[in-house]
Scaffold this active site. Structure first.
Site, PDB file in Angstrom:
ATOM      1  CG  ASN A 177      -0.341   0.007   2.534  1.00 53.96           C
ATOM      2  OD1 ASN A 177       0.774   0.478   2.708  1.00 53.96           O
ATOM      3  ND2 ASN A 177      -1.058  -0.519   3.522  1.00 53.96           N
ATOM      4  CD  GLU A 356      21.606 -17.558  14.765  1.00 51.54           C
ATOM      5  OE1 GLU A 356      22.727 -18.103  14.768  1.00 51.54           O
ATOM      6  OE2 GLU A 356      21.316 -16.584  14.030  1.00 51.54           O
TER       7      GLU A 356
END
Length: 615
Positions: A177, A356
């Site tokens: 948007n 991670e």
């Protein structure tokens, strides 16, 4: 639904987003309005879900990664008949299920808590991995992302992982948007810029006008039929779509509309359309039995075993006894010893590489599908994923995290590899369990118990070998401790955990030769802490000396102090911890330099005893 009905449904979703935000006096209606057409087409024509049976194994899974657009999600729930209009207007109010950002703690149809941007897609990858590799079901995972959050590195960890795993059951719907919180996004409406990035990671991409319901419908169909690749639908939209005064305007993010009634009228007024969401296909997912007999590894007292080795062997044994246990690692499995599980249970092992955030997110996604994940890496590297751990707690996710190579005791690798903050950060997580075993048998027992706990569970392991001091049949209840040395004439109590337990025992033995008796407590359960034992030790000896291979702030010493926050007198408490910046040295040299080895403990104890007898 046909074109006209879809347009009307999208307008209803906009109106209800405006109404909910207006009733709350806060919220993100403009961010909801931009994605209304995307949501309407998905809900009416493609999403397969039984709202009465959110655990149905054939249900598609939906993640609203742009969690601030929650009014749109709740408006969709109303259209599906899951909530009524009265509840919709309780948005953001005390005790409402419809919180500012959605959480599964309140709503059974929410897969994961969102609101910290960049997390929905990584968790969606975990859910898709479950469907593809474990559940072996054809449910689809739909994730609605905002364009602003595509600046987050975790999004691209997820994109690469999904491409690598060929997750063709995953569709990312990007609401482009153009406007973020404070102004334009980096790439604005340049759909090609986003397409090139997703394509580079092996995704199929579709670019559409996000307000053309027919084009959206075709794009969803294309995503569902694409094989061997995840799909990213890049939809050009306008923030605040449908209301001329606010459409594509800056400065309106996170604000209810000033003229909500006028906006509702411009959008065609309040509607009460209902959507008959497609029934999920018949499916049968046979998760392995949760409880089974587990033959944990056993070690004889006196053996020298690293707790990381014990973790790996215990996890492999747990995987044999329990088919619901899965393991993840961040490409250090040969060091953490998660590789032991991988060798025996390859079908339930997930290599997440050096990512991670994605590793923890995948664990959350797998847990959402009923699996019991253990995710391991160096304790120091879990700091990279801390926000994911925090959000996992908000989700109520049950995940097990194991941090290896903790503390200065790892030696020559130096400070970049030394986890010295992990106990503090894990203790701060709501409802967490934090464990720090000192020997192999204790590690194995705790690893097995973690599987049946709730919330975030963290266990810290060490790199070097240490003597086995407990028998293989010893029990280690969560919230407990072990008193390893005790007499009626103890002058003080040394409280330790992990590697410092062995240093404390050496110090106590040396001090006894000098006529100074010292009580030693192994506080393996750092959270919850054994208040009763600590209070008794304080009463008996008058002084507690904590010693930890961790920073002073937030670790073992603070956990001990918490046992005395009920208004009773606080005993004399002295803390030994890592206060300097360590360097590369042998483990023995590192412990001594940090002032937490046996010699340092004994010296501190002598000083405390001398001070106690000064008239």
């Amino acid at each position: 639904m046909n074109t006209g009905e879809l347009v009307e449904l999208a307008q209803q979703l906009r109106v209800d987003s405006v109404r909910a935000s207006a009733a709350a006096g806060s919220g993100h209606p403009t961010s909801s309005m931009s994605a209304a057409d995307l949501m309407a087409v998905l809900l009416a024509n493609h999403f397969r879900y039984d709202f009465d049976r959110p655990a149905h194994p054939g249900n598609d899974r939906f993640v609203l990664s742009k969690g601030h657009a929650s009014p749109l999600l709740y408006a969709a729930y109303k259209a599906a008949g899951a909530v009524d209009d009265e509840e919709l207007l309780t948005f953001r109010k005390l005790d409402s299920r419809l919180e500012g950002h959605p959480t599964p703690r309140k709503l059974p149809w929410v897969e994961t808590a969102t609101g910290s941007l960049g997390q929905g897609l990584p968790v969606g990858v975990g859910i898709a991995l479950s469907g593809k590799r474990l559940d072996r079901s054809d449910y689809r995972v739909w994730v609605v992302c905002g364009d602003s959050e595509l600046a987050e590195g975790s999004i691209w960890e997820a994109a690469e992982h999904a491409g690598h795993e060929h997750l063709d059951n995953l569709t990312a719907i990007v609401d482009v948007n153009r406007l973020g919180q404070r102004g334009p996004t980096r790439h604005g409406h340049d759909l090609d810029a986003y397409a090139r990035r997703f394509q580079a990671f092996g995704w199929h991409t579709v670019e559409v006008d996000g307000h053309d319901v027919d084009a959206i419908d075709r794009a969803y169909g294309e995503a569902a039929s694409t094989k061997g690749q995840p799909t990213a639908i890049l939809a050009r939209t306008l923030k605040g779509k449908g209301v001329a005064d606010i459409e594509d305007r800056e400065g309106l993010h996170g604000k209810p509309l000033k003229n909500a009634d006028d906006a509702i009228e411009e959008l065609g007024g309040v509607r009460d359309l209902r959507v008959q969401v497609q029934e999920p296909p018949a499916a049968r997912i046979l998760h392995a039995v949760r409880a089974g007999h587990v033959d944990l590894p056993r070690w004889d007292t006196g053996e020298e075993v690293a707790t990381r080795d014990a973790y790996g062997q215990a996890l492999a044994a747990l995987g044999t006894g329990r088919g619901d246990v899965v393991a993840l690692d961040g490409e250090v499995g040969d060091s953490t010893r998660t590789e032991y599980f991988a060798k025996e249970h390859a079908d339930r092992y997930f290599e997440c590489y050096i990512a991670e955030q994605q590793m923890v997110a995948a664990a959350v996604g797998l847990a959402a599908r009923g699996w019991v994940p253990y995710a391991g890496t160096f304790a120091a590297f879990l700091t990279r994923a801390y926000d994911f751990i925090r959000m996992a707690s908000i989700s109520g996710a049950g995940i097990n995290l194991v941090g290896s190579h903790a503390g200065v005791a790892i030696g020559q690798d130096g400070p970049s590899q030394m986890g010295l903050e992990d106990l503090a950060m894990m203790r701060a997580i709501h409802g967490s369990t934090v464990l720090y075993p000192c020997d192999a048998n204790q590690t194995a027992r705790l690893i097995a118990q973690m599987a049946d706990l709730e919330g975030i569970r963290y266990l810290r392991t060490g790199r070097g070998e240490s003597p086995v001091i407990y028998g293989a049949d010893e029990e280690f209840p969560i919230g407990g401790s072990k008193v390893l040395r005790f007499s009626q004439s103890d002058r003080l109590t040394v409280v330790a955990a992990g590697v410092t337990v062995h240093e404390a025992l050496k110090a106590a033995e040396a001090l006894e030769q000098e006529g100074i008796r010292v009580r030693v407590v192994d506080l393996y359960s750092v959270k919850p802490v054994d208040r009763a034992t600590l209070r008794q030790a304080a009463e008996d000896t008058g002084c507690l000396l904590t010693v930890e291979d961790h920073r002073e702030e937030g670790g073992l010493g603070d956990a001990v102090l918490d046992a005395f926050t009920d208004g009773r007198p606080v005993p004399r408490l002295v803390r030994l911890a890592v206060r300097t910046m360590p360097g590369s040295a042998s483990p023995e040299e590192s412990l001594h330099a940090a002032g937490i080895d046996a010699e340092s403990i004994a010296a501190a104890a002598r000083l405390l005893v001398e001070q106690a007898i000064v008239p």
